[in-house]
Design a protein around this motif. Structure first.
Motif, PDB file in Angstrom:
ATOM      1  N   ARG A   1      19.897  49.218  26.407  1.00  0.00           N
ATOM      2  CA  ARG A   1      18.903  49.315  25.343  1.00  0.00           C
ATOM      3  C   ARG A   1      17.492  49.405  25.900  1.00  0.00           C
ATOM      4  NH1 ARG A   1      20.260  44.269  21.740  1.00  0.00           N
ATOM      5  NH2 ARG A   1      21.093  43.519  23.723  1.00  0.00           N
ATOM      6  N   ALA A   2      17.292  48.873  27.100  1.00  0.00           N
ATOM      7  CA  ALA A   2      15.972  48.938  27.722  1.00  0.00           C
ATOM      8  C   ALA A   2      15.538  50.376  27.965  1.00  0.00           C
ATOM      9  CB  ALA A   2      15.978  48.167  29.036  1.00  0.00           C
ATOM     10  N   ALA A   3      16.534  51.284  28.081  1.00  0.00           N
ATOM     11  CA  ALA A   3      16.190  52.681  28.313  1.00  0.00           C
ATOM     12  C   ALA A   3      15.523  53.304  27.099  1.00  0.00           C
ATOM     13  CB  ALA A   3      17.450  53.463  28.680  1.00  0.00           C
ATOM     14  N   ARG A   4      15.647  52.634  25.930  1.00  0.00           N
ATOM     15  CA  ARG A   4      15.045  53.168  24.708  1.00  0.00           C
ATOM     16  C   ARG A   4      13.814  52.376  24.294  1.00  0.00           C
ATOM     17  NH1 ARG A   4      20.659  52.978  23.658  1.00  0.00           N
ATOM     18  NH2 ARG A   4      20.481  51.198  22.248  1.00  0.00           N
ATOM     19  N   VAL A   5      13.322  51.525  25.226  1.00  0.00           N
ATOM     20  CA  VAL A   5      12.149  50.684  24.936  1.00  0.00           C
ATOM     21  C   VAL A   5      11.018  51.067  25.880  1.00  0.00           C
ATOM     22  CG1 VAL A   5      11.280  48.310  24.907  1.00  0.00           C
ATOM     23  CG2 VAL A   5      13.603  48.792  24.122  1.00  0.00           C
ATOM     24  N   SER A   6       9.809  51.006  25.382  1.00  0.00           N
ATOM     25  CA  SER A   6       8.638  51.324  26.205  1.00  0.00           C
ATOM     26  C   SER A   6       8.168  50.065  26.936  1.00  0.00           C
ATOM     27  CB  SER A   6       7.514  51.863  25.322  1.00  0.00           C
ATOM     28  OG  SER A   6       6.352  52.086  26.079  1.00  0.00           O
ATOM     29  N   PHE A   7       7.946  50.197  28.268  1.00  0.00           N
ATOM     30  CA  PHE A   7       7.487  49.075  29.082  1.00  0.00           C
ATOM     31  C   PHE A   7       6.154  49.413  29.749  1.00  0.00           C
ATOM     32  CE2 PHE A   7      12.104  48.476  28.951  1.00  0.00           C
ATOM     33  CZ  PHE A   7      12.181  47.129  28.603  1.00  0.00           C
ATOM     34  N   GLU A   8       5.418  48.368  30.085  1.00  0.00           N
ATOM     35  CA  GLU A   8       4.120  48.547  30.743  1.00  0.00           C
ATOM     36  C   GLU A   8       4.250  48.566  32.262  1.00  0.00           C
ATOM     37  OE1 GLU A   8       0.863  46.133  28.906  1.00  0.00           O
ATOM     38  OE2 GLU A   8       2.508  45.376  27.652  1.00  0.00           O
ATOM     39  N   THR A   9       5.284  47.913  32.777  1.00  0.00           N
ATOM     40  CA  THR A   9       5.521  47.918  34.223  1.00  0.00           C
ATOM     41  C   THR A   9       6.651  48.891  34.546  1.00  0.00           C
ATOM     42  OG1 THR A   9       7.052  46.036  34.047  1.00  0.00           O
ATOM     43  CG2 THR A   9       4.719  45.545  34.476  1.00  0.00           C
ATOM     44  N   ASN A  10       6.929  49.049  35.828  1.00  0.00           N
ATOM     45  CA  ASN A  10       7.917  50.030  36.275  1.00  0.00           C
ATOM     46  C   ASN A  10       9.321  49.430  36.227  1.00  0.00           C
ATOM     47  OD1 ASN A  10       9.073  52.295  37.368  1.00  0.00           O
ATOM     48  ND2 ASN A  10       8.494  51.804  39.472  1.00  0.00           N
ATOM     49  N   VAL A  11       9.971  49.503  35.083  1.00  0.00           N
ATOM     50  CA  VAL A  11      11.274  48.899  34.848  1.00  0.00           C
ATOM     51  C   VAL A  11      12.379  49.917  35.117  1.00  0.00           C
ATOM     52  CG1 VAL A  11      12.805  47.903  33.095  1.00  0.00           C
ATOM     53  CG2 VAL A  11      10.390  47.232  33.184  1.00  0.00           C
ATOM     54  N   VAL A  12      13.364  49.532  35.932  1.00  0.00           N
ATOM     55  CA  VAL A  12      14.502  50.394  36.238  1.00  0.00           C
ATOM     56  C   VAL A  12      15.779  49.696  35.769  1.00  0.00           C
ATOM     57  CG1 VAL A  12      15.806  51.579  38.044  1.00  0.00           C
ATOM     58  CG2 VAL A  12      13.321  51.343  38.252  1.00  0.00           C
ATOM     59  N   VAL A  13      16.590  50.399  34.976  1.00  0.00           N
ATOM     60  CA  VAL A  13      17.867  49.856  34.496  1.00  0.00           C
ATOM     61  C   VAL A  13      18.928  50.948  34.592  1.00  0.00           C
ATOM     62  CG1 VAL A  13      16.817  48.186  32.917  1.00  0.00           C
ATOM     63  CG2 VAL A  13      17.303  50.517  32.122  1.00  0.00           C
ATOM     64  N   GLY A  14      20.163  50.580  34.270  1.00  0.00           N
ATOM     65  CA  GLY A  14      21.231  51.551  34.138  1.00  0.00           C
ATOM     66  C   GLY A  14      21.493  52.375  35.375  1.00  0.00           C
ATOM     67  N   ARG A  15      21.594  53.705  35.165  1.00  0.00           N
ATOM     68  CA  ARG A  15      21.965  54.567  36.290  1.00  0.00           C
ATOM     69  C   ARG A  15      20.893  54.595  37.371  1.00  0.00           C
ATOM     70  NH1 ARG A  15      20.888  58.005  32.040  1.00  0.00           N
ATOM     71  NH2 ARG A  15      19.249  59.575  32.319  1.00  0.00           N
ATOM     72  N   GLY A  16      19.669  54.218  37.035  1.00  0.00           N
ATOM     73  CA  GLY A  16      18.622  54.116  38.049  1.00  0.00           C
ATOM     74  C   GLY A  16      18.976  53.075  39.097  1.00  0.00           C
ATOM     75  N   LEU A  17      19.652  52.002  38.664  1.00  0.00           N
ATOM     76  CA  LEU A  17      20.074  50.962  39.602  1.00  0.00           C
ATOM     77  C   LEU A  17      21.177  51.476  40.516  1.00  0.00           C
ATOM     78  CD1 LEU A  17      20.141  47.806  37.288  1.00  0.00           C
ATOM     79  CD2 LEU A  17      18.308  48.611  38.773  1.00  0.00           C
ATOM     80  N   TYR A  18      22.091  52.275  39.968  1.00  0.00           N
ATOM     81  CA  TYR A  18      23.136  52.851  40.799  1.00  0.00           C
ATOM     82  C   TYR A  18      22.528  53.737  41.880  1.00  0.00           C
ATOM     83  CZ  TYR A  18      26.860  51.340  37.630  1.00  0.00           C
ATOM     84  OH  TYR A  18      27.738  50.580  36.892  1.00  0.00           O
ATOM     85  N   ALA A  19      21.542  54.524  41.499  1.00  0.00           N
ATOM     86  CA  ALA A  19      20.887  55.409  42.465  1.00  0.00           C
ATOM     87  C   ALA A  19      20.225  54.615  43.584  1.00  0.00           C
ATOM     88  CB  ALA A  19      19.860  56.285  41.752  1.00  0.00           C
ATOM     89  N   MET A  20      19.662  53.450  43.248  1.00  0.00           N
ATOM     90  CA  MET A  20      18.992  52.615  44.244  1.00  0.00           C
ATOM     91  C   MET A  20      19.968  52.043  45.272  1.00  0.00           C
ATOM     92  SD  MET A  20      16.259  50.384  42.067  1.00  0.00           S
ATOM     93  CE  MET A  20      15.935  49.404  43.522  1.00  0.00           C
ATOM     94  N   THR A  21      21.201  51.821  44.846  1.00  0.00           N
ATOM     95  CA  THR A  21      22.157  51.151  45.732  1.00  0.00           C
ATOM     96  C   THR A  21      22.881  52.096  46.684  1.00  0.00           C
ATOM     97  OG1 THR A  21      23.971  51.327  44.117  1.00  0.00           O
ATOM     98  CG2 THR A  21      22.554  49.376  43.991  1.00  0.00           C
ATOM     99  N   GLU A  22      22.901  53.384  46.378  1.00  0.00           N
ATOM    100  CA  GLU A  22      23.687  54.316  47.176  1.00  0.00           C
ATOM    101  C   GLU A  22      23.260  54.335  48.642  1.00  0.00           C
ATOM    102  OE1 GLU A  22      26.506  56.096  46.600  1.00  0.00           O
ATOM    103  OE2 GLU A  22      26.510  54.822  44.825  1.00  0.00           O
ATOM    104  N   GLY A  23      21.957  54.281  48.889  1.00  0.00           N
ATOM    105  CA  GLY A  23      21.457  54.394  50.250  1.00  0.00           C
ATOM    106  C   GLY A  23      21.796  53.233  51.157  1.00  0.00           C
ATOM    107  N   VAL A  24      22.175  52.075  50.593  1.00  0.00           N
ATOM    108  CA  VAL A  24      22.451  50.889  51.416  1.00  0.00           C
ATOM    109  C   VAL A  24      23.927  50.505  51.392  1.00  0.00           C
ATOM    110  CG1 VAL A  24      20.123  50.012  51.062  1.00  0.00           C
ATOM    111  CG2 VAL A  24      21.941  49.269  49.510  1.00  0.00           C
TER     112      VAL A  24
END
Length: 599
Positions: free
Chosen positions: A82-105
């Protein structure tokens, strides 16, 4: 959930390659003709569809409509954060963005302290945050990405990664955390949190509000001193701390596949060498944080000096500059910190600043070369070089100024405060030196990043090569002298590495220290409070067994004085670079094997 998120990404990619819009018809000369119509920048656009393209375009438009319906269904389901449909003021990463972050390690080894991070994340306790901090290039962000990788799908669905920026504020962070808490997010990873200028004075927000409401909050940042301040103020007794600055040889070897103590001496202290290629020695050497004087000074300036000054700026409106305020105002605080670091593996006293700078490495090497028994290595060349000129060039290389070049006099208070902050950064560790008489121990300081120290010694060698007298020697002689200096440096550094790592590895029932006598010393003594006994060690940067190495371990007076203070001697050892073996009741221990055996 992972499959659904991957399908969403796949659908979005497919849709982007298909023609936009819908099919409409216009009557031209009494005949209906198909057009592709779409909206672009608020204006309606249309394009005639040629007879030869009609079947393909109509099929693509129909396919796009079908894929869009599937995408709409997936995005409206519970699989999409649901956070993907909410506007944030800071740089919030959820969902598939987290999967992308983990691939490199995914295939990277983990730091020893990673278990502490997992214990916090999976533990049942609340009301506390986790502080993951250390100097740059010691694996903090990698650990956050690895923690996300290790999460279950249910946990990852409730996880958020936020990359803080210097323009962010705690007020904005508070508003975003409130939204995330209402959306049911439980695991919050905030990286570079110390970049926020008001973090130190407002950090209690994380523990007192959100951790108390059930959130697991991991705060990471490079300004270690900022965390040190928060632990004494806003987060007092409300934080679990994980330190990353100190990387012992055994861990460095496991992470980077480097088994040589000399390689650790040259590059040890950060994991920068291994961030791109764990098993490529050439890449490791070229990309190491301490490969030369320039990279070392840049690291000191950015990772240490800026760390200290940024934290002091942000804490209580700069109140914690204390006596250092005058140095800061004069633009000389960075220079003072650099000066202290160069001398840190030796004596940390006022004469470091008030007397003309003199390299300990140069004087020590000169003395040893005069005493060499090998006629091919014996030389008085270091007595004949222009030491003042060599030292001047060394100072220029290290950007270290003499007392007369400083507009602000450096006092004992300055030294004490710089020392305190360097200890808070885990850069230095106190290691008192015991004497043969029951007296107050002498001050001893150990340095936690060997590569930094070694690069400064290499700068000394570079300076020495420019001396006119030294330049008159043959190339072979110059190389021999330079290598002799660096050999002496590596020897003393190996002593301190063994002493430091043994100190950190043993429990509180043991004391580890150097012990001095009149004209002699034990490089390391380990005293056990439980048994009231001790072990004595000599540490030699040599791969050969030489009788001279054990002269103090067999000296009756040294042994008697030691047992008088610290009880029976239960073992005598020489730690060196050769094979482990026993010789005349003294155990020779390979240094790499010894360090890897420390738990």
């Amino acid at each position: 959930m992972k499959e659904q998120l991957e399908r969403i990404q796949e659908l979005e990619n497919l849709i982007s390659k298909l023609p936009q819009g819908s099919i409409t018809y216009k009557t031209i000369h009494g005949k209906k003709q198909p057009y592709l119509q779409w909206t672009e920048n608020g204006k309606t656009r249309s394009k005639y569809i040629k007879i030869t393209e009609r079947d393909a375009v109509m099929e693509q438009v129909s396919l796009r409509r079908s894929l869009q319906e599937e995408l709409k269904t997936l995005k409206s389901s519970s699989f999409v954060p649901r956070a993907a449909r909410v506007s944030f003021e800071t740089n919030v990463v959820v969902g598939r963005g987290l999967y992308a972050m983990t691939e490199g390690v995914r295939d990277w080894e983990k730091r020893n302290c990673f278990e502490q991070l997992q214990k916090y994340i999976n533990g049942s306790g609340y009301d506390r945050v986790c502080l993951l901090y250390g100097l740059r290039r010691t694996g903090k962000t990698t650990m956050l990405r690895q923690a996300l990788l290790e999460m279950s799908e249910d946990q990852l669905g409730k996880a958020v990664y936020i990359k803080a920026r210097s323009v962010d504020t705690m007020a904005a962070m508070n508003r975003d955390l409130k939204k995330l808490q209402e959306l049911g997010y439980k695991y919050i990873f905030i990286d570079e949190v110390t970049l926020m200028p008001d973090f130190i004075d407002s950090a209690a927000l994380f523990s007192d509000i959100y951790a108390a409401m059930g959130m697991k909050i991991v705060l990471s940042g490079t300004d270690s001193l900022g965390f040190w301040f928060t632990l004494r103020q806003e987060l007092y007794d409300r934080a679990v701390t994980i330190h990353t600055t100190f990387i012992p040889f055994r861990e460095y070897s496991r992470l980077l596949g480097i088994d040589s103590i000399d390689e650790y001496i040259r590059y040890g202290g950060t994991l920068r060498a291994g961030e791109l290629a764990f098993d490529d020695a050439d890449v490791n050497a070229e990309d190491a944080s301490f490969r030369d004087d320039e990279t070392t000074r840049r690291y000191i300036d950015t990772a240490i000096c800026e760390n200290i000054q940024h934290s002091l700026d942000c804490c209580k409106d700069g109140r914690y500059y204390r006596h250092l305020q005058s140095l800061y105002d004069a633009g000389e605080l960075t220079n003072a910190i650099n000066r202290v670091i160069e001398d840190m593996t030796h004596r940390f006293v006022l004469r470091t600043f008030t007397k003309r700078f003199k390299s300990h490495d140069l004087g020590s090497a000169a003395q040893l070369m005069r005493k060499e028994t090998d006629p091919m290595r014996k030389s008085d060349i270091l007595d004949r070089v222009n030491t003042e000129d060599v030292t001047k060039r060394l100072m220029e290389l290290l950007d270290i100024r003499n007392q007369e070049n400083l507009s602000i006099g450096i006092t004992k208070a300055h030294i004490a405060e710089i020392k305190e902050y360097l200890m808070a950064l885990d850069l230095i560790v106190e290691s008192p030196v015991e004497t043969s008489v029951a007296a107050e121990p002498l001050e001893g300081i150990l340095f936690a990043q060997p590569g930094m120290r070694y690069c400064q010694a290499q700068a000394l060698v570079y300076s020495l090569r420019n001396d006119p007298v030294f330049a008159e020697l043959s190339e072979a002689e110059r190389n021999m002298v330079c290598e002799r200096i660096l050999e002496e440096v590596r020897g003393r550094m190996m002593e301190e590495i063994v002493l430091l790592e043994t100190t950190k590895a043993l429990d509180k029932n043991h004391r580890v220290f150097k012990m001095t006598f009149a004209g002699a010393e034990f490089d390391m003594v380990i005293f056990s409070d439980k048994t009231n006994s001790c072990e004595c060690y000599e540490i030699k940067h040599s791969d050969q067994i030489v009788e001279h190495q054990t002269r103090y371990l067999t000296d009756a007076e040294c042994l008697k004085a030691t047992e008088r203070r610290f009880g029976p001697i239960t073992g005598k050892y020489v730690i060196y670079r050769g094979e482990s073996c026993d010789v005349n009741g003294i155990h020779y221990w390979n240094v790499e094997a010894y360090l890897k055996g420390l738990a």
